[in-house]
Design a protein around this motif. Structure first.
Motif, PDB file in Angstrom:
ATOM      1  N   UNK A  78       0.861  -1.183   0.000  1.00  0.00           N
ATOM      2  CA  UNK A  78       0.000   0.000   0.000  1.00  0.00           C
ATOM      3  C   UNK A  78       0.896   1.231   0.000  1.00  0.00           C
ATOM      4  N   UNK A  79       0.468   2.260  -0.722  1.00  0.00           N
ATOM      5  CA  UNK A  79       1.284   3.479  -0.809  1.00  0.00           C
ATOM      6  C   UNK A  79       0.381   4.695  -0.880  1.00  0.00           C
ATOM      7  N   UNK A  80       0.730   5.718  -0.108  1.00  0.00           N
ATOM      8  CA  UNK A  80       0.124   7.040  -0.261  1.00  0.00           C
ATOM      9  C   UNK A  80       1.163   7.930  -0.928  1.00  0.00           C
ATOM     10  N   UNK A  81       0.743   8.693  -1.927  1.00  0.00           N
ATOM     11  CA  UNK A  81       1.662   9.581  -2.643  1.00  0.00           C
ATOM     12  C   UNK A  81       1.051  10.967  -2.746  1.00  0.00           C
ATOM     13  N   UNK A  82       1.934  11.985  -2.750  1.00  0.00           N
ATOM     14  CA  UNK A  82       1.492  13.372  -2.852  1.00  0.00           C
ATOM     15  C   UNK A  82       2.161  14.031  -4.049  1.00  0.00           C
ATOM     16  N   UNK A  83       1.342  14.707  -4.843  1.00  0.00           N
ATOM     17  CA  UNK A  83       1.797  15.415  -6.045  1.00  0.00           C
ATOM     18  C   UNK A  83       1.330  16.865  -5.957  1.00  0.00           C
ATOM     19  N   UNK A  84       2.061  17.720  -5.259  1.00  0.00           N
ATOM     20  CA  UNK A  84       1.592  19.095  -5.059  1.00  0.00           C
ATOM     21  C   UNK A  84       1.552  19.910  -6.337  1.00  0.00           C
TER      22      UNK A  84
END
Length: 394
Positions: free
Chosen positions: A307-313
């Motif tokens: 499982x992965x959470x990713x952020x792309x601001x």
């Protein structure tokens, strides 16, 4: 020379060769706008020693999935987390919150001379079937030839149905190039475990003029694969089919940039987001009601291994769709965890590269997403599920 085109939602390159077998499968798709893409393939299945456990895992996870799907997922997933939510109650992922990965595969079939010490050449490769730049010297560490008791058309149809019969593989040979080699002749190939094979043993598979030749090219097809690394089933870079014919004159099978072409499309911009409170990290996400993966195949819940959470601001959803196969590389920051058992994850168990735990969505800028992947028994690296996360409105 001909090409076989397959439209599919799942592209699988699982190699179990020798006493192993190559599986290359996909399922049907609906129409979609396609773009050239790259996927670190490959993600192929592990070695033949894993095949038995894979089958067991499939059976176990099938029963898990079937049993879990009997519940009322719709009612569970409709809980408004922004208004009131017990952290001990899972937030259920559903098909409505998932994206779709669709692809079209075109594979070349060539005909070469039988009863010849064929040359297998990959020196003209400059990109793989995902469109990624490729150095045929530095990047190709293993080349395999496998034989199937199926025609190219039958293979394509079984791929379409996601039902390639594993028992139809008739053997495999391999070569492991030196630092400067970009071609090799068949009689210098070995077994996939690098064991010596007597030349006469190799020749009998390619001598269509023999009276008792059991591999008529009307009913059989050779598959050629060039891969990065020496792990069977991992990182295939280019694939093609070929036949042998006594009347053919060509004695070289060449892998080229267009021997296999993959085009894909995704729809992150069209998926339904899940709103969660900003700064909430103790939320549990569960996927035991998922029935279909983004690839169109059955969602075996216990085969999710990461499982992965990713952020792309600085990205929009459309921009992520357009460069989907670099999804992880384009993230400013990611938090991940291996899933050893079960079918749920608490977000604060995810950690970043520095070992810091996820502390919740701290910004409404750009895109936040939760991805679930099958990394151990699957070959397509595309996540089985991607859910867009948004902060609750203030």
């Amino acid at each position: 020379m001909s090409y076989t085109t397959i439209v599919c939602q799942r592209l699988v390159l699982a190699l179990f060769l020798g006493s192993s077998l190559l599986v290359f499968a996909c399922g049907e798709t609906t129409d979609a706008n396609s773009s050239d893409g790259d996927s670190d393939s490959d993600s192929d299945s592990d070695s033949d020693s894993d095949s038995d456990s894979d089958s067991d895992s499939d059976s176990d996870s099938d029963s898990d999935s079937d049993g879990d799907s009997d519940g009322d997922s719709d009612s569970e997933s409709e809980v408004d987390v922004c208004k009131s939510h017990n952290p001990e109650d899972p937030i259920y992922l559903t098909s409505e919150t998932n994206y779709v990965f669709e692809s079209t595969v075109t594979i070349e079939t060539s005909t070469v001379k039988s009863n010849a010490d064929l040359t297998i050449d990959w020196g003209n490769l400059t990109k793989d079937f995902f469109g990624e730049t490729l150095d045929p010297v530095a990047d190709i560490n293993m080349v395999l030839v496998t034989l199937w008791s199926l025609t190219a058309e039958e293979i394509a149809e079984n791929l379409r149905l996601d039902n390639l019969p594993l028992g139809e593989n008739k053997g495999a040979i391999a070569t492991f190039p030196s630092e400067s080699t970009t071609s090799e002749t068949l009689l210098n190939f070995t077994s996939p475990d690098k064991s010596f094979i007597p030349p006469e043993e190799i020749e009998r598979y390619f001598d269509a003029e023999a009276d008792d030749y059991p591999y008529s090219q009307d009913t059989h097809t050779f598959m050629l694969i060039a891969a990065t690394g020496e792990t069977i089933g991992k990182n295939s870079r280019m694939v093609s089919f070929f036949h042998v014919d006594p009347n053919a004159e060509e004695t070289t099978v060449s892998l080229k940039d267009d021997s296999m072409v993959l085009k894909y499309s995704t729809n992150l911009a069209d998926t339904k987001p899940i709103e969660i409170p900003a700064g909430a990290s103790d939320l549990i996400f569960a996927w035991d009601f998922m029935e279909t993966t983004s690839l169109g195949s059955t969602f075996f819940v216990s085969q999710v291994t990461e499982a992965m959470v990713a952020h792309y601001p600085n990205h929009t959803l459309k921009e992520l769709d357009d460069d989907f196969l670099h999804l992880k590389e384009n993230a400013q920051r990611t938090w991940s965890a291996e899933i050893e058992e079960g079918w749920e994850i608490k977000l604060n168990n995810l950690v970043d590269e520095e070992g810091d735990n996820f502390e919740g969505i701290d910004s409404d800028e750009g895109v936040w997403l939760l991805a679930l992947s099958c990394t151990k028994y699957c070959t397509n690296p595309a996540p089985w599920s991607i859910t867009i996360l948004k902060a609750c409105p203030e």
